[in-house]
Design an enzyme around this catalytic site. Structure first.
Site, PDB file in Angstrom:
ATOM      1  N   SER A   1       0.827  -1.198   0.000  1.00 21.14           N
ATOM      2  CA  SER A   1       0.000   0.000   0.000  1.00 21.14           C
ATOM      3  C   SER A   1       0.868   1.257   0.000  1.00 21.14           C
ATOM      4  O   SER A   1       1.991   1.247   0.516  1.00 21.14           O
ATOM      5  CB  SER A   1      -0.885  -0.008   1.245  1.00 21.14           C
ATOM      6  OG  SER A   1      -1.831   1.032   1.196  1.00 21.14           O
ATOM      7  N   PRO A   2       0.385   2.348  -0.578  1.00 23.37           N
ATOM      8  CA  PRO A   2       1.139   3.602  -0.509  1.00 23.37           C
ATOM      9  C   PRO A   2       1.393   4.003   0.943  1.00 23.37           C
ATOM     10  O   PRO A   2       0.475   3.991   1.766  1.00 23.37           O
ATOM     11  CB  PRO A   2       0.210   4.612  -1.201  1.00 23.37           C
ATOM     12  CG  PRO A   2      -0.647   3.773  -2.107  1.00 23.37           C
ATOM     13  CD  PRO A   2      -0.861   2.490  -1.372  1.00 23.37           C
TER      14      PRO A   2
ATOM     15  N   CYS B   1       3.475   7.075   3.049  1.00 23.25           N
ATOM     16  CA  CYS B   1       4.270   8.295   3.027  1.00 23.25           C
ATOM     17  C   CYS B   1       5.581   8.083   3.781  1.00 23.25           C
ATOM     18  O   CYS B   1       5.587   7.572   4.893  1.00 23.25           O
ATOM     19  CB  CYS B   1       3.498   9.448   3.637  1.00 23.25           C
ATOM     20  SG  CYS B   1       2.124  10.012   2.615  1.00 23.25           S
TER      21      CYS B   1
ATOM     22  N   ALA C   1       1.884   8.484  -1.722  1.00 25.21           N
ATOM     23  CA  ALA C   1       1.130   9.530  -2.407  1.00 25.21           C
ATOM     24  C   ALA C   1       2.097  10.535  -3.022  1.00 25.21           C
ATOM     25  O   ALA C   1       2.917  11.128  -2.325  1.00 25.21           O
ATOM     26  CB  ALA C   1       0.208  10.235  -1.416  1.00 25.21           C
TER      27      ALA C   1
ATOM     28  N   GLN D   1       0.620   6.250  -6.716  1.00 25.11           N
ATOM     29  CA  GLN D   1      -0.585   6.915  -6.225  1.00 25.11           C
ATOM     30  C   GLN D   1      -0.444   8.419  -6.449  1.00 25.11           C
ATOM     31  O   GLN D   1       0.552   9.027  -6.051  1.00 25.11           O
ATOM     32  CB  GLN D   1      -0.800   6.627  -4.733  1.00 25.11           C
ATOM     33  CG  GLN D   1      -2.146   7.134  -4.226  1.00 25.11           C
ATOM     34  CD  GLN D   1      -2.304   6.948  -2.729  1.00 25.11           C
ATOM     35  OE1 GLN D   1      -1.575   7.542  -1.953  1.00 25.11           O
ATOM     36  NE2 GLN D   1      -3.278   6.136  -2.330  1.00 25.11           N
TER      37      GLN D   1
ATOM     38  N   TYR E   1      -8.134  14.266   2.046  1.00 25.42           N
ATOM     39  CA  TYR E   1      -7.391  15.080   1.098  1.00 25.42           C
ATOM     40  C   TYR E   1      -8.355  15.676   0.070  1.00 25.42           C
ATOM     41  O   TYR E   1      -9.571  15.524   0.179  1.00 25.42           O
ATOM     42  CB  TYR E   1      -6.255  14.268   0.486  1.00 25.42           C
ATOM     43  CG  TYR E   1      -5.276  13.779   1.542  1.00 25.42           C
ATOM     44  CD1 TYR E   1      -4.748  14.662   2.477  1.00 25.42           C
ATOM     45  CD2 TYR E   1      -4.915  12.437   1.653  1.00 25.42           C
ATOM     46  CE1 TYR E   1      -3.879  14.232   3.473  1.00 25.42           C
ATOM     47  CE2 TYR E   1      -4.042  11.997   2.643  1.00 25.42           C
ATOM     48  CZ  TYR E   1      -3.529  12.905   3.548  1.00 25.42           C
ATOM     49  OH  TYR E   1      -2.680  12.477   4.536  1.00 25.42           O
TER      50      TYR E   1
ATOM     51  N   ARG F   1      -8.586   5.166  -4.683  1.00 21.63           N
ATOM     52  CA  ARG F   1      -8.719   4.936  -3.248  1.00 21.63           C
ATOM     53  C   ARG F   1      -9.766   5.884  -2.683  1.00 21.63           C
ATOM     54  O   ARG F   1      -9.729   7.100  -2.923  1.00 21.63           O
ATOM     55  CB  ARG F   1      -7.395   5.131  -2.511  1.00 21.63           C
ATOM     56  CG  ARG F   1      -7.560   5.101  -0.981  1.00 21.63           C
ATOM     57  CD  ARG F   1      -6.247   5.013  -0.236  1.00 21.63           C
ATOM     58  NE  ARG F   1      -5.742   3.641  -0.289  1.00 21.63           N
ATOM     59  CZ  ARG F   1      -4.693   3.218   0.424  1.00 21.63           C
ATOM     60  NH1 ARG F   1      -4.035   4.041   1.216  1.00 21.63           N
ATOM     61  NH2 ARG F   1      -4.284   1.957   0.335  1.00 21.63           N
TER      62      ARG F   1
ATOM     63  N   LEU G   1      -5.276  -3.244   8.956  1.00 17.46           N
ATOM     64  CA  LEU G   1      -4.930  -4.230   9.973  1.00 17.46           C
ATOM     65  C   LEU G   1      -5.087  -5.658   9.464  1.00 17.46           C
ATOM     66  O   LEU G   1      -5.624  -6.531  10.139  1.00 17.46           O
ATOM     67  CB  LEU G   1      -5.739  -4.004  11.253  1.00 17.46           C
ATOM     68  CG  LEU G   1      -5.438  -2.694  11.996  1.00 17.46           C
ATOM     69  CD1 LEU G   1      -6.234  -2.617  13.289  1.00 17.46           C
ATOM     70  CD2 LEU G   1      -3.945  -2.550  12.290  1.00 17.46           C
TER      71      LEU G   1
ATOM     72  N   ARG H   1       1.692  -1.058   7.264  1.00 13.88           N
ATOM     73  CA  ARG H   1       2.581  -1.220   8.420  1.00 13.88           C
ATOM     74  C   ARG H   1       3.169  -2.623   8.531  1.00 13.88           C
ATOM     75  O   ARG H   1       4.307  -2.791   8.962  1.00 13.88           O
ATOM     76  CB  ARG H   1       1.847  -0.825   9.704  1.00 13.88           C
ATOM     77  CG  ARG H   1       1.887   0.672   9.965  1.00 13.88           C
ATOM     78  CD  ARG H   1       1.036   1.071  11.130  1.00 13.88           C
ATOM     79  NE  ARG H   1      -0.318   1.387  10.696  1.00 13.88           N
ATOM     80  CZ  ARG H   1      -1.225   1.979  11.462  1.00 13.88           C
ATOM     81  NH1 ARG H   1      -0.926   2.289  12.707  1.00 13.88           N
ATOM     82  NH2 ARG H   1      -2.420   2.252  11.004  1.00 13.88           N
TER      83      ARG H   1
END
Length: 346
Positions: free
Chosen positions: A13-14, A16, A48, A90, A173, A221, A292, A315
């Site tokens: 996943s993207p 940052c 992103a 992304q 965003y 997304r 998760l 994560r």
């Protein structure tokens, strides 16, 4: 999906990294993204990437707003692809959550004297939270300019070698803030009704798909709910997905929240997966589950039971860059480990 083949259903996943200068990727991004490709993921997304400089979350965000950004991204994407993974990017604009510091620097709004910028932009002159700048309301010309910037960013991503682009319309965003009635208080054709509030996103998708090759997938997304009364809902997400599918969107990446502070979110293992399942079933479009997802058995069950088409992890990939190789071994499959690492995954 279209002409792109994935070696499994596992997606980085993207995430940052807040490690760029003037939007440029660097060796950190090469190692961070490249190691997850070595680790066996099917798709490796960049974080992103801001389509305009003022659309960054922080001064250290990755960018794709100028041609000079392409060269280093091309090096990274070539490495990712050489490891058997699909490189993805992304595309994002932070909107009213722009001009903040990196999380380990406090994550707070930055003034111009602190290295931030002004103005920031949103659907309405309503700050995200106390202490944030009041965003400047976008006019029609600004909206068209930003939709065009997303399309130009997609062209640069293509030049760099990306095979998938994802439009970021989640987490409060810019595009999400137009979707939600909690942040969009406009009275023109971009505010008020559901059809008006989704107009900016639909125009952005159309602009991107016009330049993005037919053979390559396009993801979006979304935040499937605002987790707040009076905000964006699961029903809205289904309706949005039905509107995006005929515009050339191939998959809805189903996250949630982020548009208002202090939302009460019932966080737990796989807590967002039901959104992916509902949108997949009711809108008849592919979905990605995120949130998760940590164990191989959990991810495998999501896919095998038809709850989603892809699982995206963030994560867990920071903790375990080679998660897919370990998952294959635990699930009694043949790990697609590179020859250099093969002895470790017998």
């Amino acid at each position: 999906m279209r002409d792109v083949h994935f070696r499994n259903r596992i997606v980085v996943s993207p995430m940052c990294q807040y490690s760029s200068v003037d939007g440029f990727a660097n060796d950190w991004h090469l190692v961070h993204l490249g190691s997850r490709a070595v680790g066996g993921a099917a798709i490796v997304f960049t974080e992103a990437a801001a389509v305009l400089a003022e659309g960054r979350i922080s001064p250290e965000d990755l960018g794709i707003w100028k041609d000079e950004h392409v060269a280093m991204l091309a090096r990274i994407f070539q490495f990712i692809e050489a490891q058997g993974a699909v490189p993805g990017m992304q595309l994002a604009h932070a909107g009213r959550k722009a001009s903040t510091s990196a999380p380990w620097k406090g994550g707070k709004p930055l003034g111009v004297s602190e290295g931030g910028w002004s103005p920031i932009f949103g659907p309405s002159p309503q700050p995200f939270e106390e202490g944030y700048q009041t965003p400047q309301e976008l006019d029609r010309a600004d909206i068209a300019k930003i939709a065009g910037a997303f399309a130009q960013a997609a062209q640069r991503a293509l030049e760099a070698g990306a095979k998938i682009v994802e439009i970021h319309a989640a987490h409060g965003y810019l595009l999400h803030s137009f979707l939600s009635p909690l942040s969009n208080r406009r009275g023109d054709e971009y505010g008020g009704s559901f059809a008006n509030r989704i107009r900016f996103l639909c125009e952005t998708v159309a602009a991107v798909r016009a330049v993005w090759p037919e053979k390559y997938p396009l993801f979006v997304r979304i935040s499937s709910t605002d987790w707040t009364e009076g905000g964006w809902t699961g029903e809205d997400s289904v309706a949005l997905a039905k509107s995006l599918k005929p515009l050339g969107v191939d998959l809805i990446d189903c996250s949630s929240g982020g548009n208002v502070p202090n939302a009460k979110i019932p966080i737990g293992a796989g807590y967002q997966t039901p959104f992916a399942t509902r949108i997949r079933e009711e809108a008849q479009i592919a979905t990605g589950a995120i949130g998760l997802i940590t164990s191989p058995e959990q991810a495998d069950q999501i896919i095998r039971s038809g709850q989603a088409d892809l699982v995206l992890m963030a994560r867990e990939f920071l903790r375990h860059p080679y998660w897919p190789l370990n998952a294959a071994r635990l699930l009694h499959q043949q790990p697609a480990a590179p020859a250099q690492y093969g002895r470790a995954f017998l």
